[in-house]
Design a protein around this motif. Sequence first.
Motif, PDB file in Angstrom:
ATOM      1  N   GLY A  86      -0.019  10.316   3.555  1.00  0.00           N
ATOM      2  CA  GLY A  86      -0.492  11.693   3.493  1.00  0.00           C
ATOM      3  C   GLY A  86      -1.477  12.053   2.842  1.00  0.00           C
ATOM      4  N   ARG A  87      -2.548  11.393   2.208  1.00  0.00           N
ATOM      5  CA  ARG A  87      -3.553  11.519   1.712  1.00  0.00           C
ATOM      6  C   ARG A  87      -4.445  10.777   1.901  1.00  0.00           C
ATOM      7  NH1 ARG A  87      -3.587  12.363  -3.670  1.00  0.00           N
ATOM      8  NH2 ARG A  87      -2.037  13.985  -3.914  1.00  0.00           N
ATOM      9  N   THR A  88      -5.603   9.740   1.751  1.00  0.00           N
ATOM     10  CA  THR A  88      -5.512   8.458   2.036  1.00  0.00           C
ATOM     11  C   THR A  88      -5.533   7.755   3.984  1.00  0.00           C
ATOM     12  OG1 THR A  88      -5.319   6.788   1.220  1.00  0.00           O
ATOM     13  CG2 THR A  88      -7.016   8.090   0.822  1.00  0.00           C
ATOM     14  N   GLY A  89      -3.484   7.990   3.940  1.00  0.00           N
ATOM     15  CA  GLY A  89      -3.487   7.372   5.259  1.00  0.00           C
ATOM     16  C   GLY A  89      -2.048   8.332   5.867  1.00  0.00           C
ATOM     17  N   GLU A  90      -1.505   8.203   7.499  1.00  0.00           N
ATOM     18  CA  GLU A  90      -1.096   8.578   7.653  1.00  0.00           C
ATOM     19  C   GLU A  90       0.637   8.101   7.732  1.00  0.00           C
ATOM     20  OE1 GLU A  90      -1.782   8.129  12.152  1.00  0.00           O
ATOM     21  OE2 GLU A  90      -1.720   5.590  11.685  1.00  0.00           O
ATOM     22  N   HIS A  91       0.820   8.151   6.418  1.00  0.00           N
ATOM     23  CA  HIS A  91       2.494   7.328   6.115  1.00  0.00           C
ATOM     24  C   HIS A  91       3.292   7.903   5.028  1.00  0.00           C
ATOM     25  CE1 HIS A  91      -0.908   3.725   6.751  1.00  0.00           C
ATOM     26  NE2 HIS A  91       0.071   3.869   7.598  1.00  0.00           N
ATOM     27  N   SER A  92       3.625   9.506   6.413  1.00  0.00           N
ATOM     28  CA  SER A  92       3.995  10.642   5.355  1.00  0.00           C
ATOM     29  C   SER A  92       5.596  10.664   5.621  1.00  0.00           C
ATOM     30  CB  SER A  92       3.054  12.091   5.585  1.00  0.00           C
ATOM     31  OG  SER A  92       2.659  12.074   7.075  1.00  0.00           O
ATOM     32  N   ASP A  93       6.205  10.159   6.454  1.00  0.00           N
ATOM     33  CA  ASP A  93       7.473  10.163   6.935  1.00  0.00           C
ATOM     34  C   ASP A  93       8.076  10.021   5.582  1.00  0.00           C
ATOM     35  OD1 ASP A  93       6.138  11.249   8.844  1.00  0.00           O
ATOM     36  OD2 ASP A  93       6.532   9.597   9.821  1.00  0.00           O
ATOM     37  N   GLY A  94       8.033   9.850   4.325  1.00  0.00           N
ATOM     38  CA  GLY A  94       8.787   8.944   3.772  1.00  0.00           C
ATOM     39  C   GLY A  94       8.231   7.970   2.684  1.00  0.00           C
ATOM     40  N   TRP A  95       9.074   7.927   1.575  1.00  0.00           N
ATOM     41  CA  TRP A  95       8.034   6.559   0.962  1.00  0.00           C
ATOM     42  C   TRP A  95       9.434   5.959   0.211  1.00  0.00           C
ATOM     43  CZ3 TRP A  95       8.308   6.593  -4.880  1.00  0.00           C
ATOM     44  CH2 TRP A  95       8.499   7.883  -5.511  1.00  0.00           C
ATOM     45  N   GLY A  96       9.393   4.994  -0.305  1.00  0.00           N
ATOM     46  CA  GLY A  96      10.744   4.412  -1.785  1.00  0.00           C
ATOM     47  C   GLY A  96       9.931   3.495  -2.996  1.00  0.00           C
ATOM     48  N   ALA A  97      10.391   3.449  -3.508  1.00  0.00           N
ATOM     49  CA  ALA A  97      10.231   1.963  -4.479  1.00  0.00           C
ATOM     50  C   ALA A  97      11.684   1.266  -5.120  1.00  0.00           C
ATOM     51  CB  ALA A  97       8.842   2.603  -5.391  1.00  0.00           C
ATOM     52  N   ALA A  98      11.817   0.088  -5.377  1.00  0.00           N
ATOM     53  CA  ALA A  98      12.662  -0.562  -5.951  1.00  0.00           C
ATOM     54  C   ALA A  98      11.676  -1.145  -7.064  1.00  0.00           C
ATOM     55  CB  ALA A  98      13.189  -1.714  -4.842  1.00  0.00           C
ATOM     56  N   TYR A  99      12.370  -0.816  -7.974  1.00  0.00           N
ATOM     57  CA  TYR A  99      12.225  -1.143  -9.549  1.00  0.00           C
ATOM     58  C   TYR A  99      13.671  -2.487 -10.236  1.00  0.00           C
ATOM     59  CZ  TYR A  99       8.294   1.897 -10.191  1.00  0.00           C
ATOM     60  OH  TYR A  99       6.767   1.893  -9.788  1.00  0.00           O
ATOM     61  N   PHE A 100      12.996  -3.741 -10.314  1.00  0.00           N
ATOM     62  CA  PHE A 100      14.273  -4.423 -10.906  1.00  0.00           C
ATOM     63  C   PHE A 100      14.404  -4.172 -12.075  1.00  0.00           C
ATOM     64  CE2 PHE A 100      14.475  -6.044  -6.815  1.00  0.00           C
ATOM     65  CZ  PHE A 100      15.700  -6.467  -6.826  1.00  0.00           C
ATOM     66  N   ASP A 101      15.603  -4.862 -12.509  1.00  0.00           N
ATOM     67  CA  ASP A 101      15.884  -4.418 -14.767  1.00  0.00           C
ATOM     68  C   ASP A 101      16.608  -5.744 -15.051  1.00  0.00           C
ATOM     69  OD1 ASP A 101      16.919  -3.512 -17.137  1.00  0.00           O
ATOM     70  OD2 ASP A 101      15.849  -1.706 -16.923  1.00  0.00           O
ATOM     71  N   GLY A 102      16.346  -6.364 -14.771  1.00  0.00           N
ATOM     72  CA  GLY A 102      16.786  -7.463 -14.858  1.00  0.00           C
ATOM     73  C   GLY A 102      18.092  -7.292 -13.516  1.00  0.00           C
ATOM     74  N   PRO A 103      19.327  -7.494 -13.570  1.00  0.00           N
ATOM     75  CA  PRO A 103      19.769  -8.070 -11.995  1.00  0.00           C
ATOM     76  C   PRO A 103      19.845  -6.715 -11.466  1.00  0.00           C
ATOM     77  CG  PRO A 103      21.118  -8.207 -14.037  1.00  0.00           C
ATOM     78  CD  PRO A 103      19.601  -8.255 -14.325  1.00  0.00           C
TER      79      PRO A 103
END
Lengths: 268, 268
Positions: free
Chosen positions: A27-44
Amino acid sequence: MCQLLGMNANKPASLHFSLAGFLCRGGRTGEHSDGWGAAYFDGPACRLLVETAPSADSALADWLHRQPLRSRNIIAHVRKATRGAVALENCHPFVRELWGRQWAFAHNGNLKDPHLPLRGRFTPVGTTDSEHAFCYLLETLVRQFGHRAPQPAALYAALAELAREISACGSFNFLLSDGAGLFAHCSTTLHVLERGYPFSRARRVDDGVAVELGHHNHLDDRMCLVATAPLTEDESWQALQPGELRYFRDGRDLPQGVEKRAPLLLAV
Amino acid sequence: MCQLLGMNANKPASLHFSLAGFLCRGGRTGEHSDGWGAAYFDGPACRLLVETAPSADSALADWLHRQPLRSRNIIAHVRKATRGAVALENCHPFVRELWGRQWAFAHNGNLKDPHLPLRGRFTPVGTTDSEHAFCYLLETLVRQFGHRAPQPAALYAALAELAREISACGSFNFLLSDGAGLFAHCSTTLHVLERGYPFSRARRVDDGVAVELGHHNHLDDRMCLVATAPLTEDESWQALQPGELRYFRDGRDLPQGVEKRAPLLLAV
């Protein structure tokens, strides 16, 4: 089209510096403003954060930046909706359990009318071509290997074949992790960076913020970053070739998914 | 032992008032300080928040309270570890996809040496008896119904039978939701409250905070709350009987999992 960011490290590491630049693209330097996500593994285990708001203005992203979260495997994604409405169930990464491990997957590209029949073992919850392809990929792995996880080299070979097959339906850049390692497939565009001692100064492409990486890492810290487009100006991002599948483990790039090199010795 | 909290509502609703009291039990008014979690459905998608910190002192819980999150189905859990280490993968709720829906599950009780053989369709990621039982439950449903979701009444009957079977291994109070409705099974202790017009004043058991519910709800808002122990002093919590399985949908308690009553008309 969307953008991808992945990290694999030899020790739990913070992705804050790189992620802050990446999320500007939502949404600021790119047009990819329809959502976002991140997956952080913590062990398994896998913490999944998803939101339909643009990442550049997200209260959740702000909160995330203030947390001391560290992980050895992270996958992040900013979305520009092409197939599937703007909805939480259509935000990447997608996560499914297979072989007693959580698998996180994010995709960049479009698959036109994918002929990827599903048999009900994994079924999309949302309406994206990406989640459909992820389900197909996992179903094929189950058909090939049954209920026991294969060795890394066999899994690499199966994924390379699957990536070729699915890429015939369109562009299929993806990141996939089970918390142990990170697979990255380049169909059109994907860049890799290996960071380790000696650490350099890095300046973010998206907002110009610079940091001395040596001040934030130990001598034996090592990580690989994978991104649709380079995130920093001063480091040696390497463009992957279309059709390439890489496997990263313990912060190293392992050709063919197997350890062929002797462990690196640090010259200190 | 752990504690459970579930909500099913006819419209997306905030659980903030009840959740704030419940999360006190994770280390302040209760000894359940080995982690906590909450699953918030958003349509078919499910946001999962889990943490190994005590909920009473949690920065994530603080953040959650400041968010305008509303949902029609929520499951929350505070953990006192009995089987399985204090680890993120052992925090409830657990989430798996089946029939193209996300299913969230949380358990209170102990299952001693459960003879619940798994065939690999669903495999625990962590080491709790609870996740094992959840995997067994889902595998049995797949064996019984295949790859298509059954009608609610058939699903209710299958879950009632499964709950009886698994309860033979120990105490098996559980909450289960697919984002459409909420199942609640009482093995030893579980309480239900129906909230609707006319709304009363409610005072939290855990910290004495009171609120006029009528100020925060519309005339046609309706919800059912399920908790291990009543959360408020001034409302009519009903103790479930051991062996009872309830199904809540659209903020109503549906005996046998099916709609047998005519829609309620509001007397306004």
